[in-house]
Design a protein around this motif. Structure first.
Motif, PDB file in Angstrom:
ATOM      1  N   GLY A   1       0.805  -1.210   0.000  1.00  0.00           N
ATOM      2  CA  GLY A   1       0.000   0.000   0.000  1.00  0.00           C
ATOM      3  C   GLY A   1       0.834   1.254   0.000  1.00  0.00           C
ATOM      4  N   ASP A   2       0.131   2.373   0.023  1.00  0.00           N
ATOM      5  CA  ASP A   2       0.795   3.664   0.021  1.00  0.00           C
ATOM      6  C   ASP A   2       0.073   4.598   0.977  1.00  0.00           C
TER       7      ASP A   2
ATOM      8  N   ALA B   1      -3.465   3.771   2.462  1.00  0.00           N
ATOM      9  CA  ALA B   1      -3.141   3.809   3.897  1.00  0.00           C
ATOM     10  C   ALA B   1      -3.388   5.202   4.466  1.00  0.00           C
TER      11      ALA B   1
HETATM   12  N1  TRP Z   1       4.426   2.400   4.833  1.00  0.00           N
HETATM   13  C1  TRP Z   1       3.983   2.411   3.451  1.00  0.00           C
HETATM   14  C2  TRP Z   1       4.437   3.772   2.848  1.00  0.00           C
HETATM   15  O1  TRP Z   1       4.998   4.585   3.524  1.00  0.00           O
HETATM   16  C3  TRP Z   1       2.500   2.290   3.296  1.00  0.00           C
HETATM   17  C4  TRP Z   1       1.923   1.031   3.870  1.00  0.00           C
HETATM   18  C5  TRP Z   1       0.977   0.956   4.836  1.00  0.00           C
HETATM   19  C6  TRP Z   1       2.255  -0.314   3.513  1.00  0.00           C
HETATM   20  N2  TRP Z   1       0.681  -0.336   5.110  1.00  0.00           N
HETATM   21  C7  TRP Z   1       1.439  -1.124   4.344  1.00  0.00           C
HETATM   22  C8  TRP Z   1       3.160  -0.903   2.630  1.00  0.00           C
HETATM   23  C9  TRP Z   1       1.534  -2.521   4.279  1.00  0.00           C
HETATM   24  C10 TRP Z   1       3.238  -2.285   2.570  1.00  0.00           C
HETATM   25  C11 TRP Z   1       2.433  -3.089   3.401  1.00  0.00           C
HETATM   26  O2  TRP Z   1       4.177   4.025   1.684  1.00  0.00           O
END
Ligand code: TRP
Length: 333
Positions: free
Chosen positions: A9-10, A42
């Motif tokens: 995610g992002d 996210a």
């Molecule tokens: N931390 C990721 C970012 O900064 C976003 C993210 C949230 C994510 N939950 C996740 C990535 C789970 C991989 C899996 O973009």
């Protein structure tokens, strides 16, 4: 046959840029046929360092969904889902916080670096310090085994697996699977100014939705070899942003090797290498820009995609939450 699950995610803090594309979006496009894929918008995590700016976090939800769809994420193969609308993620986060120490959170290299960059000092929002546990909840709630992410996220996957091992040990069985990060070989793309991180706020990014003019200007402004003053001078590849980007995006790697040799010998100016990079980026982004503009006209469709993806995700994550609550030996009513 069950396909392996991907969760990635992002943070919804602005539209995606070509660093996201090279870092993980390209991998996600490649995996959508062979894996069951969930893409998390996210927004709750975005709030951990943007609580004062919820408007940005809210508005970026549609922007990133548009980027996904325009880049070729197919909603019949991949589920795009909204983090804040999946209560199991928040509930699991709270449980997981009991399986990690504050000292370990503070030692996480990603967190350490982000605290430094954001200048938090001791005034770290508690939600921010704890977001690795929330990210562990994101990943495990889907029982994901594959997580395509940029290089900077590797310590978060490592910490996720630590939490998984503790929970499994407590539960006395393999309740949750460990996850594997898929990280591109090219490493993280620097900003066009050569700074380590490409970011919209740093003004050194090329958005996936950039106009052709913006692309041209960004490539022209790109940091190269400051010592190359005349075309005849030998140039350096090391730290030269144009070559770092060519490594990531040029399909003709043999041609690129020749270009590098010529540049290092001398006789090849920055104009030539920039022209090659610009052509490649224009070709990559043009179809994304066109599709994005079409999709942006139909907000209802984009909302339907997110709703349907979030419904699928809700089913999945609620089931895992029930498993974990019972495996941890909490009272069942
Ligand atoms: N931390 C990721 C970012 O900064 C976003 C993210 C949230 C994510 N939950 C996740 C990535 C789970 C991989 C899996 O973009």
């Amino acid at each position: 046959m069950n396909k392996p699950t991907i969760l990635t995610g992002d943070r919804t803090t602005g539209p995606l840029h070509i660093g996201h594309y090279a870092g993980s979006l390209a991998n996600r496009l490649q995996y959508q046929e062979t894996h069951e894929q969930f893409l998390l918008l996210a927004d709750s995590q975005a709030l951990t360092d943007n609580a004062h700016n919820p408007e940005k976090v809210r508005n970026s939800v549609i922007e990133i969904a548009l980027d996904y769809l325009a880049a070729g994420i197919d909603p019949s193969l991949s589920s795009i889902c909204l983090q804040s609308h999946l209560p199991a993620l928040t509930e699991l986060s709270m449980l997981y916080l009991n399986f990690v120490t504050v000292a370990r959170l503070e030692r996480n290299p990603t967190i350490k670096e982000e605290i430094r960059v954001r200048g938090f000092g001791r005034d770290i929002p508690a939600g921010f310090l704890c977001y690795p546990a929330a990210q562990a909840a994101d990943i495990t709630a889907f029982k994901a085994t594959v997580v395509p992410v940029g290089e900077d996220q590797a310590p978060l996957i490592e910490q996720t697996n630590e939490i998984v091992r503790r929970i499994n040990a407590t539960a006395g069985g393999r309740i949750l699977p460990e996850a594997q990060a898929i990280i591109p070989k090219a490493g993280r793309l620097p900003g066009i100014d050569g700074k380590a991180k490409m970011s919209k706020s740093g003004g050194n990014a090329i958005a996936l939705s950039a106009s052709s003019d913006e692309i041209r200007r960004a490539v022209r402004a790109m940091f190269t070899d400051p010592n190359l003053l005349r075309v005849e001078d030998p140039g350096s590849i090391e730290g030269n942003v144009v070559f770092t980007y060519l490594d990531a995006f040029d399909q003709d790697q043999d041609g690129l090797a020749e270009l590098k040799a010529h540049y290092q010998r001398g006789g090849l100016g920055d104009g030539k290498i920039k022209a090659r990079l610009e052509a490649i980026l224009q070709e990559l982004i043009a179809p994304i820009r066109t599709r994005r503009a079409q999709l942006a006209e139909d907000r209802g469709y984009v909302l339907d995609v997110i709703r349907a993806g979030t419904d699928r995700a809700r089913e999945r994550t609620e089931a895992t939450k029930r498993d974990v609550v019972s495996a941890l030996g909490l009272f069942q009513l």
